[in-house]
Design a protein around this motif. Structure first.
Motif, PDB file in Angstrom:
ATOM      1  N   ILE A 131       7.765   6.206  -0.339  1.00 24.87           N
ATOM      2  CA  ILE A 131       8.228   4.952  -1.849  1.00 24.87           C
ATOM      3  C   ILE A 131       6.554   5.567  -2.788  1.00 24.87           C
ATOM      4  CG2 ILE A 131       7.741   2.769  -3.052  1.00 24.87           C
ATOM      5  CD1 ILE A 131       8.369   1.455   0.045  1.00 24.87           C
ATOM      6  N   GLU A 132       5.375   5.811  -2.740  1.00 23.20           N
ATOM      7  CA  GLU A 132       4.431   6.158  -3.751  1.00 23.20           C
ATOM      8  C   GLU A 132       4.795   7.337  -4.339  1.00 23.20           C
ATOM      9  OE1 GLU A 132       0.211   4.643  -1.971  1.00 23.20           O
ATOM     10  OE2 GLU A 132       0.972   3.045  -2.926  1.00 23.20           O
ATOM     11  N   LEU A 133       4.793   7.927  -3.721  1.00 21.12           N
ATOM     12  CA  LEU A 133       5.807   9.673  -3.881  1.00 21.12           C
ATOM     13  C   LEU A 133       6.682   9.444  -4.791  1.00 21.12           C
ATOM     14  CD1 LEU A 133       4.359  11.983  -0.392  1.00 21.12           C
ATOM     15  CD2 LEU A 133       3.567  12.192  -2.800  1.00 21.12           C
ATOM     16  N   ALA A 134       8.217   9.076  -4.107  1.00 23.38           N
ATOM     17  CA  ALA A 134       9.061   9.050  -4.982  1.00 23.38           C
ATOM     18  C   ALA A 134       8.306   7.875  -6.629  1.00 23.38           C
ATOM     19  CB  ALA A 134      10.281   8.404  -4.206  1.00 23.38           C
ATOM     20  N   GLN A 150      -3.805  13.223  -2.872  1.00 24.88           N
ATOM     21  CA  GLN A 150      -2.890  12.713  -3.170  1.00 24.88           C
ATOM     22  C   GLN A 150      -2.085  14.006  -1.842  1.00 24.88           C
ATOM     23  OE1 GLN A 150      -0.702  12.207  -5.235  1.00 24.88           O
ATOM     24  NE2 GLN A 150       1.183  12.672  -4.205  1.00 24.88           N
ATOM     25  N   LEU A 151      -2.836  15.472  -1.831  1.00 27.11           N
ATOM     26  CA  LEU A 151      -2.032  16.236  -0.545  1.00 27.11           C
ATOM     27  C   LEU A 151      -1.963  15.226   1.075  1.00 27.11           C
ATOM     28  CD1 LEU A 151      -1.572  18.979   0.215  1.00 27.11           C
ATOM     29  CD2 LEU A 151      -3.821  19.597   0.373  1.00 27.11           C
ATOM     30  N   VAL A 152      -3.421  14.603   0.757  1.00 29.06           N
ATOM     31  CA  VAL A 152      -2.564  13.960   1.910  1.00 29.06           C
ATOM     32  C   VAL A 152      -2.184  13.117   1.844  1.00 29.06           C
ATOM     33  CG1 VAL A 152      -4.143  11.823   2.884  1.00 29.06           C
ATOM     34  CG2 VAL A 152      -5.278  13.490   3.220  1.00 29.06           C
ATOM     35  N   LYS A 153      -1.579  11.740   0.225  1.00 31.61           N
ATOM     36  CA  LYS A 153      -0.144  11.224   0.810  1.00 31.61           C
ATOM     37  C   LYS A 153       0.890  12.538   0.946  1.00 31.61           C
ATOM     38  CE  LYS A 153      -1.030   7.841  -2.322  1.00 31.61           C
ATOM     39  NZ  LYS A 153      -1.510   6.779  -3.981  1.00 31.61           N
ATOM     40  N   PHE A 154       1.522  13.166   1.022  1.00 35.37           N
ATOM     41  CA  PHE A 154       2.253  14.175   0.252  1.00 35.37           C
ATOM     42  C   PHE A 154       2.436  14.597   2.136  1.00 35.37           C
ATOM     43  CE2 PHE A 154       2.044  17.386  -3.248  1.00 35.37           C
ATOM     44  CZ  PHE A 154       2.594  16.264  -3.723  1.00 35.37           C
ATOM     45  N   PHE A 155       1.478  14.849   2.918  1.00 35.68           N
ATOM     46  CA  PHE A 155       1.493  14.397   4.457  1.00 35.68           C
ATOM     47  C   PHE A 155       1.814  13.809   5.390  1.00 35.68           C
ATOM     48  CE2 PHE A 155      -2.136  18.428   4.074  1.00 35.68           C
ATOM     49  CZ  PHE A 155      -0.720  19.126   3.806  1.00 35.68           C
ATOM     50  N   GLU A 156       1.252  12.045   4.755  1.00 32.74           N
ATOM     51  CA  GLU A 156       2.214  11.154   5.734  1.00 32.74           C
ATOM     52  C   GLU A 156       3.191  10.829   5.107  1.00 32.74           C
ATOM     53  OE1 GLU A 156      -0.332   7.826   3.422  1.00 32.74           O
ATOM     54  OE2 GLU A 156      -2.263   8.768   4.543  1.00 32.74           O
ATOM     55  N   ALA A 157       4.175  11.247   3.613  1.00 31.41           N
ATOM     56  CA  ALA A 157       5.060  11.516   3.801  1.00 31.41           C
ATOM     57  C   ALA A 157       5.760  12.115   4.123  1.00 31.41           C
ATOM     58  CB  ALA A 157       5.551  11.222   1.597  1.00 31.41           C
TER      59      ALA A 157
END
Length: 184
Positions: free
Chosen positions: A104-107, A172-179
């Motif tokens: 959601i946060e990424l979107a 942000q890279l970690v968020k990408f991987f999680e998403a």
């Protein structure tokens, strides 16, 4: 179809008062089907299955996370956010729910960073040390589905200045991987 048969079977088992283990096996099977449908881009099918699971087990974290991912995949980040915000804190700490929340946060971030990719690429080409433009470019590339290119931009920021903006690129890279999930 298999899904309709499964839904009928689940309804039948609920009506018969089938054993707990049988019901759990049917739910697990359904969740697997829904995950497969979502990965194949069959969002409506996945959403329907997750909804059926939630009819029988309204606190099923996997189904809730799946529903959030369906909403996000449909571009309904507000709907996804409402589902997430409606969960209690304990449920929000569930690993699958946390991963869906990261999506959601990424979107939301990607929607904010819908800047013109070509314009951002020009800015970065003209000034390779413009880390903010590089960061915005990474978000825009991710929004456009160019995951590898997005990662490359973030890695470039980390190489140039690891601590830029309190390690924003690494986070942000970690968020990408999680998403994107562990199978990406």
């Amino acid at each position: 179809s298999y899904i309709k048969q499964w839904v009928a079977q689940l309804a039948e088992m609920a009506g018969e008062g089938a054993g707990q283990q049988q019901q759990q096996e049917a739910i697990d099977q359904a969740l697997e089907q829904a995950r497969g449908a979502l990965e194949a881009g069959e969002i409506a099918t996945a959403q329907s299955i997750y909804g059926k699971v939630l009819q029988y087990d309204e606190k099923n974290a996997s189904a809730l996370a799946g529903l959030i991912r369906c909403q996000t995949a449909n571009g309904d980040t507000q709907g996804a956010r409402e589902i997430y915000d409606g969960l209690d804190e304990e449920m929000q700490r569930n690993a699958e729910i946390e991963a869906a929340h990261a999506a959601i946060e990424l979107a939301e971030q990607s929607a904010q960073a819908q800047g013109d990719i070509a314009d951002l690429e020009r800015k970065v080409a003209n000034d390779p040390d413009d880390l903010q433009s590089r960061y915005d470019l990474a978000l825009a590339l991710n929004a456009a589905g160019k995951r590898e290119a997005a990662c490359e931009q973030l890695l470039d920021i980390i190489r140039r200045d690891r601590n830029w903006e309190d390690e924003a690129a690494r986070k942000q890279l970690v968020k990408f991987f999680e998403a994107w999930g562990p199978t990406d």
